[in-house]
Design a protein around this motif. Sequence first.
Motif, PDB file in Angstrom:
ATOM      1  N   ARG A 160      17.314 -39.632  -8.542  1.00 51.55           N
ATOM      2  CA  ARG A 160      18.313 -39.393  -9.328  1.00 51.55           C
ATOM      3  C   ARG A 160      19.293 -38.931 -11.230  1.00 51.55           C
ATOM      4  NH1 ARG A 160      22.671 -44.085  -8.806  1.00 51.55           N
ATOM      5  NH2 ARG A 160      23.250 -43.728  -6.453  1.00 51.55           N
ATOM      6  N   SER A 161      17.896 -38.741 -11.707  1.00 49.69           N
ATOM      7  CA  SER A 161      17.890 -38.411 -13.055  1.00 49.69           C
ATOM      8  C   SER A 161      17.649 -36.850 -12.654  1.00 49.69           C
ATOM      9  CB  SER A 161      16.735 -39.267 -13.558  1.00 49.69           C
ATOM     10  OG  SER A 161      15.627 -38.169 -13.524  1.00 49.69           O
ATOM     11  N   LEU A 185      21.614 -35.786 -11.228  1.00 45.59           N
ATOM     12  CA  LEU A 185      22.420 -35.542 -11.970  1.00 45.59           C
ATOM     13  C   LEU A 185      22.017 -34.020 -12.559  1.00 45.59           C
ATOM     14  CD1 LEU A 185      23.131 -39.010 -12.287  1.00 45.59           C
ATOM     15  CD2 LEU A 185      23.639 -37.603 -11.372  1.00 45.59           C
ATOM     16  N   GLY A 208      27.532 -42.332  -5.305  1.00 44.54           N
ATOM     17  CA  GLY A 208      26.984 -43.135  -6.901  1.00 44.54           C
ATOM     18  C   GLY A 208      26.643 -42.058  -7.352  1.00 44.54           C
ATOM     19  N   ASP A 209      26.134 -41.016  -6.737  1.00 45.33           N
ATOM     20  CA  ASP A 209      26.436 -39.592  -7.532  1.00 45.33           C
ATOM     21  C   ASP A 209      27.161 -39.266  -8.489  1.00 45.33           C
ATOM     22  OD1 ASP A 209      22.968 -39.979  -7.352  1.00 45.33           O
ATOM     23  OD2 ASP A 209      23.591 -38.475  -6.150  1.00 45.33           O
ATOM     24  N   ARG A 248      28.627 -40.266 -11.566  1.00 43.63           N
ATOM     25  CA  ARG A 248      28.221 -39.815 -12.325  1.00 43.63           C
ATOM     26  C   ARG A 248      27.382 -38.146 -12.505  1.00 43.63           C
ATOM     27  NH1 ARG A 248      25.860 -44.474  -9.746  1.00 43.63           N
ATOM     28  NH2 ARG A 248      25.413 -46.447 -11.078  1.00 43.63           N
ATOM     29  N   ALA A 267      30.245 -36.959 -14.920  1.00 40.37           N
ATOM     30  CA  ALA A 267      30.073 -36.992 -16.450  1.00 40.37           C
ATOM     31  C   ALA A 267      28.639 -36.844 -16.496  1.00 40.37           C
ATOM     32  CB  ALA A 267      29.517 -38.378 -16.642  1.00 40.37           C
ATOM     33  N   ALA A 268      28.258 -35.490 -15.802  1.00 46.55           N
ATOM     34  CA  ALA A 268      26.830 -35.147 -16.465  1.00 46.55           C
ATOM     35  C   ALA A 268      27.324 -33.842 -17.342  1.00 46.55           C
ATOM     36  CB  ALA A 268      25.555 -35.036 -15.727  1.00 46.55           C
TER      37      ALA A 268
END
Length: 240
Positions: free
Chosen positions: A137-138, A141, A204-205, A208, A211-212
Amino acid sequence: MQKVSATPRAPSPRMAALAALAGPALGALSLLGAVVLPWPVWTLFLDASAGWCFVVILLGMWAGTRLRPWQVPVSGAVALLGAVVCYYAVAAVLTDGPGALPDLAAWLFPAWPWLLAACVAGPLLTGAGAWILDERRSRRLAGLGLAGGVFLADALLPVLDWAHFRLVSPETPLPLSPVPMFVQSGVYTLVGVALVLVMARVPGDRPRALAATVPAGLVWYVGVWGAQKVMFLSGTGHLG
C-alpha cells in the motif's frame, strides 16, 4: 484484501520498442493535438507539464508489468527524451519547414534544460506508475499521490507566482484579471483528483491517495519551479 499484481512477464524487444516510441509520439502529438483538441485537454500538454508527466506515469504502469525492473526507469528517461526532441523537431518544421531539421544547433540546443530534466523526471514518473500496481500500500499511495501531484503542482505554479508578485509589488497594477488563471488552476486540480479516484482501485486507497497528493504535489512543485528558474536564467529551454 484485494491484491494487485505487478509481476513482470519476460520482456520482448517489441515491448521495449513500444515503450521507446511512446515519447516521440507524445512530443509530436502535443503540438498537432492543439489544433484539434478542446482547450481543457491541449492546455495540459502545452501550457503545463502535467499532461506529459501523466502519460509517462501510465507508461510506467504498462512497463511495470512487461519489462524488467531496471528497464522501467530507463523507459521513462527514453520516453521523455524522445518527447522533447520530437516536440522541438515538429515545432521547427512548422515554423521554418523541413529544411530546418539539419541545423540541430538552432532548434535542439535550446532544449538542453528540458533534456536534462527528462533524464531526472522520466525514471521518477515511470517508477511511480509501476508502484501504482504494487501489492504494498505504501508504494501504491506514493505512486497515486504523484499521479495527482503533477496536476496540483501545475495548478500551484501560476497561483503562487501571482501571490508572490502581489506581496513584493502590491502597488503595481495587474495587466490582466487573475480569474482565468484561477479557473485554469481549478481545472488542473479537479483533473488530478478525478484521475486519482479512478486509478485507486483497492478499497481504502482513495482517501489516502488524495491525502498523499498534497505532499507529492508540493515536492513536485518545488522541482518544477526550480527547473523553470534554471531555464529562465539560462535564457533557453522554454517550450514553444
